[in-house]
Motif scaffolding. Structure first.
Motif, short mmCIF file in Angstrom:
data_model
loop_
_atom_site.label_atom_id
_atom_site.label_comp_id
_atom_site.label_asym_id
_atom_site.label_seq_id
_atom_site.Cartn_x
_atom_site.Cartn_y
_atom_site.Cartn_z
N VAL A 217 0.86 -1.18 0.00
CA VAL A 217 0.00 0.00 0.00
C VAL A 217 0.90 1.24 0.00
CG1 VAL A 217 -1.73 1.31 1.30
CG2 VAL A 217 -1.84 -1.20 1.24
N PRO A 218 0.85 2.06 -1.02
CA PRO A 218 1.70 3.26 -1.04
C PRO A 218 1.31 4.23 0.07
CG PRO A 218 0.10 3.33 -2.82
CD PRO A 218 -0.01 1.97 -2.21
N VAL A 219 2.32 4.85 0.70
CA VAL A 219 2.05 5.76 1.81
C VAL A 219 2.83 7.05 1.65
CG1 VAL A 219 1.53 3.93 3.47
CG2 VAL A 219 3.90 4.71 3.19
N VAL A 220 2.37 8.06 2.36
CA VAL A 220 3.12 9.30 2.54
C VAL A 220 3.91 9.12 3.82
CG1 VAL A 220 3.01 11.79 2.89
CG2 VAL A 220 1.35 10.65 1.37
N TRP A 221 5.23 9.04 3.72
CA TRP A 221 6.09 8.66 4.85
C TRP A 221 7.06 9.78 5.16
CZ3 TRP A 221 11.32 7.88 5.72
CH2 TRP A 221 11.67 7.06 6.80
N HIS A 222 7.36 9.95 6.45
CA HIS A 222 8.36 10.95 6.83
C HIS A 222 9.33 10.35 7.82
CE1 HIS A 222 5.10 11.32 9.79
NE2 HIS A 222 6.01 11.71 10.65
N ASP A 223 10.60 10.66 7.63
CA ASP A 223 11.64 10.15 8.52
C ASP A 223 11.56 10.88 9.86
OD1 ASP A 223 13.91 8.60 9.22
OD2 ASP A 223 15.20 10.34 8.86
N VAL A 224 11.68 10.11 10.95
CA VAL A 224 11.62 10.67 12.29
C VAL A 224 12.94 10.36 12.99
CG1 VAL A 224 10.42 10.65 14.51
CG2 VAL A 224 9.12 10.33 12.39
N PRO A 225 13.64 11.35 13.53
CA PRO A 225 14.92 11.10 14.22
C PRO A 225 14.73 10.17 15.41
CG PRO A 225 14.61 13.45 13.81
CD PRO A 225 13.31 12.79 13.50
N GLY A 226 15.79 9.42 15.73
CA GLY A 226 15.76 8.58 16.92
C GLY A 226 15.79 7.10 16.65
N SER A 227 16.00 6.69 15.39
CA SER A 227 16.05 5.27 15.07
C SER A 227 17.20 4.59 15.82
CB SER A 227 16.27 5.08 13.56
OG SER A 227 16.52 3.73 13.25
N THR A 228 16.96 3.35 16.24
CA THR A 228 18.00 2.57 16.93
C THR A 228 18.91 1.84 15.95
OG1 THR A 228 16.53 0.66 17.15
CG2 THR A 228 16.54 2.26 18.96
N PHE A 229 18.61 1.94 14.65
CA PHE A 229 19.45 1.26 13.66
C PHE A 229 20.79 1.98 13.53
CE2 PHE A 229 21.13 0.72 9.38
CZ PHE A 229 21.09 -0.66 9.24
N SER A 230 21.87 1.19 13.58
CA SER A 230 23.22 1.72 13.40
C SER A 230 23.85 1.04 12.19
CB SER A 230 24.06 1.46 14.65
OG SER A 230 25.44 1.65 14.39
N ALA A 231 24.25 1.84 11.19
CA ALA A 231 24.85 1.25 10.00
C ALA A 231 26.10 0.46 10.35
CB ALA A 231 25.19 2.36 9.00
N ARG A 232 26.89 0.96 11.29
CA ARG A 232 28.12 0.26 11.67
C ARG A 232 27.82 -1.03 12.43
NH1 ARG A 232 32.77 3.68 14.53
NH2 ARG A 232 32.77 4.50 12.40
N ARG A 233 26.89 -0.96 13.39
CA ARG A 233 26.61 -2.11 14.23
C ARG A 233 25.70 -3.12 13.55
NH1 ARG A 233 23.86 0.34 17.99
NH2 ARG A 233 21.84 -0.26 17.10
N ASP A 234 24.70 -2.65 12.81
CA ASP A 234 23.66 -3.53 12.28
C ASP A 234 23.77 -3.81 10.79
OD1 ASP A 234 22.26 -3.57 14.83
OD2 ASP A 234 21.64 -1.51 14.38
N GLY A 235 24.53 -2.97 10.06
CA GLY A 235 24.55 -3.09 8.61
C GLY A 235 25.06 -4.42 8.10
N LEU A 236 26.28 -4.80 8.50
CA LEU A 236 26.86 -6.06 8.01
C LEU A 236 26.06 -7.27 8.45
CD1 LEU A 236 30.70 -5.42 8.44
CD2 LEU A 236 29.36 -5.48 6.31
N ARG A 237 25.56 -7.23 9.69
CA ARG A 237 24.75 -8.35 10.17
C ARG A 237 23.48 -8.49 9.33
NH1 ARG A 237 21.66 -8.73 16.05
NH2 ARG A 237 20.37 -10.52 15.52
N SER A 238 22.86 -7.36 9.00
CA SER A 238 21.64 -7.41 8.20
C SER A 238 21.91 -7.97 6.81
CB SER A 238 21.03 -6.01 8.09
OG SER A 238 20.60 -5.54 9.35
N MET A 239 23.02 -7.57 6.20
CA MET A 239 23.36 -8.08 4.87
C MET A 239 23.60 -9.59 4.92
SD MET A 239 23.08 -5.31 3.23
CE MET A 239 23.18 -3.51 3.48
N ALA A 240 24.30 -10.05 5.95
CA ALA A 240 24.55 -11.49 6.10
C ALA A 240 23.24 -12.25 6.30
CB ALA A 240 25.50 -11.73 7.27
N ASP A 241 22.32 -11.67 7.07
CA ASP A 241 21.02 -12.31 7.30
C ASP A 241 20.23 -12.40 5.99
OD1 ASP A 241 21.39 -12.77 9.99
OD2 ASP A 241 20.38 -10.94 10.64
#
Length: 249
Positions: A217-241
């Motif tokens: 379903v297409p949505v109107v989305w806006h980025d909100v500061p405060g995400s717990t995602f860390s490119a350094r910590r979570d990025g490689l793990r996510s790619m491997a998964d």
């Protein structure tokens, strides 16, 4: 790293009363953003014809996440709070699914980046018999009101490319607003083991492998500061998964 774990039947006392729709909000240190999101969700659901409940899944928060829910002592729509001792958004969502007896079940992020009004279209499609209905920032008709940083956009493009190995027909696997037929979600959750940010892909891949469809379903989305995602910590793990999910086909 994803590890297989046994899924023992839950005690009956942990399963909540049945409703037509349960909306899960996985929360890790969301004391600041959670109250407004829960309030907006309750207000919206209170005006809808289907029975519903909001379930906050606290993922070992170290702040006052659960204290922030005290203002919802007697809301027009039930607000439940449950815990999840296994770290990770995927683990929290699975905990919510496994303890649900709702006809339809889904989850939204604590940042309220996807308008809760999207549920009107989601419920229409679920009642029509679709297996999974998800919000999409990349389907035709979607719009980004406030975009992510260039780094996050670049990482997202790489993530989507890898996700397409398992889900070639899904434009956006990572928008945090996904809903499912309840029995289907409970059945496939038992076979899901990824706790990190790639869990959405694993969940949707199991929907497709079960012979059910995924509707965006297409949505109107806006980025909100405060995400717990860390490119350094979570990025490689996510790619491997993601690679692990694609190989499991």
């Amino acid at each position: 790293m994803a590890t297989a774990r046994a899924h023992a039947p839950l005690p009956h006392r942990l399963v909540r009363p049945p409703v037509e729709l349960e909306l899960l909000i996985p929360a890790y240190n969301e004391q600041r953003r959670l109250p407004s999101t829960v309030a907006a969700t309750v207000d919206f659901l209170a005006g809808r014809p289907w029975s519903s409940a909001v379930v906050v899944v606290d993922n070992n928060s170290a702040d006052g996440t659960l204290d922030a829910l005290e203002r919802f002592a007697d809301p027009p729509v039930p607000v439940h709070a449950i815990g999840c001792s296994d770290q990770g958004k995927g683990a929290a969502v699975r905990r919510g699914i496994e303890t649900s007896s709702a006809r339809f079940i889904g989850f939204a992020d604590a940042d309220n980046a996807t308008p809760v009004e999207t549920l009107d279209r989601v419920m229409e499609l679920l009642r029509a018999g679709h297996g999974a209905v998800i919000a999409s920032r990349h389907a035709p008709g979607a719009r980004l009101d406030v975009e992510q940083s260039a780094l996050r956009r670049g990482g997202g493009l790489l993530f989507r490319s890898l996700a397409h190995l398992s889900l070639p027909g899904v434009a956006d696997t990572q928008c945090g607003f996904k809903f499912f037929c309840g029995p289907l979600a409970r059945a496939i959750a038992r076979d899901c083991h990824i706790d990190g940010f790639a869990f959405d892909v694993e969940l949707l891949a199991h929907v497709v492998r079960a012979g059910r469809d995924v509707v965006e379903v297409p949505v109107v989305w806006h980025d909100v500061p405060g995400s717990t995602f860390s490119a350094r910590r979570d990025g490689l793990r996510s790619m491997a998964d993601l690679l692990r999910i694609s190989l499991a086909r």
